[in-house]
Design a protein around this motif. Sequence first.
Motif, PDB file in Angstrom:
ATOM      1  N   THR A  61      38.589  45.103  47.830  1.00 31.72           N
ATOM      2  CA  THR A  61      38.785  43.870  47.269  1.00 31.72           C
ATOM      3  C   THR A  61      37.431  43.446  46.355  1.00 31.72           C
ATOM      4  N   GLU A  62      36.223  43.780  47.126  1.00 27.91           N
ATOM      5  CA  GLU A  62      34.981  43.570  46.407  1.00 27.91           C
ATOM      6  C   GLU A  62      35.102  44.553  44.931  1.00 27.91           C
ATOM      7  N   ARG A  63      35.263  45.588  45.090  1.00 27.04           N
ATOM      8  CA  ARG A  63      35.417  46.661  43.792  1.00 27.04           C
ATOM      9  C   ARG A  63      36.516  46.196  42.929  1.00 27.04           C
ATOM     10  N   ASN A  64      37.604  45.752  43.314  1.00 25.11           N
ATOM     11  CA  ASN A  64      38.551  45.113  42.270  1.00 25.11           C
ATOM     12  C   ASN A  64      37.960  43.848  41.570  1.00 25.11           C
ATOM     13  N   ARG A  65      37.562  43.179  42.394  1.00 23.73           N
ATOM     14  CA  ARG A  65      36.742  41.781  41.737  1.00 23.73           C
ATOM     15  C   ARG A  65      35.866  42.088  40.913  1.00 23.73           C
ATOM     16  N   ALA A  66      34.793  42.991  41.300  1.00 26.48           N
ATOM     17  CA  ALA A  66      33.874  43.322  40.180  1.00 26.48           C
ATOM     18  C   ALA A  66      34.416  43.943  39.013  1.00 26.48           C
ATOM     19  N   ARG A  67      35.429  44.645  38.955  1.00 23.44           N
ATOM     20  CA  ARG A  67      36.035  45.270  37.907  1.00 23.44           C
ATOM     21  C   ARG A  67      36.833  44.233  37.039  1.00 23.44           C
ATOM     22  N   ASP A  68      37.484  43.417  37.856  1.00 24.25           N
ATOM     23  CA  ASP A  68      38.078  42.301  37.136  1.00 24.25           C
ATOM     24  C   ASP A  68      37.083  41.431  36.415  1.00 24.25           C
ATOM     25  N   GLN A  69      36.158  40.989  36.975  1.00 21.29           N
ATOM     26  CA  GLN A  69      35.177  40.207  36.250  1.00 21.29           C
ATOM     27  C   GLN A  69      34.663  40.987  35.073  1.00 21.29           C
ATOM     28  N   GLU A  70      34.239  42.264  35.202  1.00 22.42           N
ATOM     29  CA  GLU A  70      33.694  43.112  34.190  1.00 22.42           C
ATOM     30  C   GLU A  70      34.685  43.158  32.791  1.00 22.42           C
ATOM     31  N   MET A  71      35.952  43.215  33.283  1.00 20.66           N
ATOM     32  CA  MET A  71      37.005  43.433  32.219  1.00 20.66           C
ATOM     33  C   MET A  71      37.310  42.083  31.448  1.00 20.66           C
ATOM     34  N   SER A  72      37.124  40.964  32.312  1.00 17.21           N
ATOM     35  CA  SER A  72      37.319  39.447  31.635  1.00 17.21           C
ATOM     36  C   SER A  72      36.017  39.413  30.498  1.00 17.21           C
ATOM     37  N   ASP A  73      34.988  39.800  31.225  1.00 14.36           N
ATOM     38  CA  ASP A  73      33.621  39.613  30.253  1.00 14.36           C
ATOM     39  C   ASP A  73      34.011  40.359  28.894  1.00 14.36           C
ATOM     40  N   VAL A  74      34.478  41.634  28.987  1.00 10.80           N
ATOM     41  CA  VAL A  74      34.700  42.473  27.956  1.00 10.80           C
ATOM     42  C   VAL A  74      35.793  41.609  27.044  1.00 10.80           C
ATOM     43  N   ASN A  75      36.802  41.024  27.663  1.00 13.63           N
ATOM     44  CA  ASN A  75      37.835  40.778  27.039  1.00 13.63           C
ATOM     45  C   ASN A  75      37.369  39.282  26.027  1.00 13.63           C
ATOM     46  N   ARG A  76      36.386  38.537  26.748  1.00  8.58           N
ATOM     47  CA  ARG A  76      35.805  37.449  26.100  1.00  8.58           C
ATOM     48  C   ARG A  76      34.953  37.708  24.922  1.00  8.58           C
ATOM     49  N   ARG A  77      34.065  38.818  25.167  1.00 11.72           N
ATOM     50  CA  ARG A  77      33.275  39.096  23.938  1.00 11.72           C
ATOM     51  C   ARG A  77      34.291  39.728  22.706  1.00 11.72           C
TER      52      ARG A  77
ATOM     53  N   ARG B 257      39.770  58.824  57.461  1.00 11.89           N
ATOM     54  CA  ARG B 257      38.759  58.136  57.532  1.00 11.89           C
ATOM     55  C   ARG B 257      37.625  58.268  56.455  1.00 11.89           C
ATOM     56  N   THR B 258      37.524  59.436  56.008  1.00 16.81           N
ATOM     57  CA  THR B 258      36.192  59.555  55.433  1.00 16.81           C
ATOM     58  C   THR B 258      36.751  59.102  53.599  1.00 16.81           C
ATOM     59  N   SER B 259      37.901  59.291  53.331  1.00 16.69           N
ATOM     60  CA  SER B 259      38.311  59.092  51.912  1.00 16.69           C
ATOM     61  C   SER B 259      38.818  57.812  51.695  1.00 16.69           C
ATOM     62  N   THR B 260      39.073  56.776  52.713  1.00 14.04           N
ATOM     63  CA  THR B 260      39.503  55.436  52.487  1.00 14.04           C
ATOM     64  C   THR B 260      38.445  54.516  52.721  1.00 14.04           C
ATOM     65  N   VAL B 261      38.723  53.385  52.312  1.00 15.12           N
ATOM     66  CA  VAL B 261      37.790  52.120  52.185  1.00 15.12           C
ATOM     67  C   VAL B 261      38.320  50.908  52.921  1.00 15.12           C
ATOM     68  N   THR B 262      37.463  50.221  53.389  1.00 18.99           N
ATOM     69  CA  THR B 262      38.075  48.871  53.953  1.00 18.99           C
ATOM     70  C   THR B 262      38.595  48.081  52.955  1.00 18.99           C
ATOM     71  N   ARG B 263      39.397  47.188  53.565  1.00 21.61           N
ATOM     72  CA  ARG B 263      40.209  46.279  52.720  1.00 21.61           C
ATOM     73  C   ARG B 263      39.085  45.379  52.008  1.00 21.61           C
ATOM     74  N   ASN B 264      37.872  44.740  52.485  1.00 19.00           N
ATOM     75  CA  ASN B 264      36.941  43.989  51.874  1.00 19.00           C
ATOM     76  C   ASN B 264      36.155  44.641  51.065  1.00 19.00           C
ATOM     77  N   GLU B 265      36.033  46.099  51.137  1.00 15.43           N
ATOM     78  CA  GLU B 265      35.154  46.980  50.001  1.00 15.43           C
ATOM     79  C   GLU B 265      36.255  47.007  49.074  1.00 15.43           C
TER      80      GLU B 265
END
Length: 102
Positions: free
Chosen positions: A43-59, A33-41
Amino acid sequence: MAETSVTRQEIDWRTARRAEDRQRTDAAILELRTSTVTRNEWTERNRARDQEMSDVNRRVDEVRQDVGSVYGTRDVIIDLKKDIDTLRERIASMRATAPPDL
């Protein structure tokens, strides 16, 4: 009678064993319970990371286009040849001005 009865020691031992098992199970559940996160959280972390990576790739692509159009592989090779020629000339002039070995 010994085959059909259970001693007090065995009952105590089994009770203690069940308590230990329950304690380990509770600890494992608490850790999950303490080491896991909810599916929504997650997903948000992955979405933020994917957005950051796409920005880096674009640059990176933009830089490659800018640098590639100005300074290509051919230019690098020409510069390296010039550097080699300059080094050869320096070595030759140093040998010419160096005192002879005795």
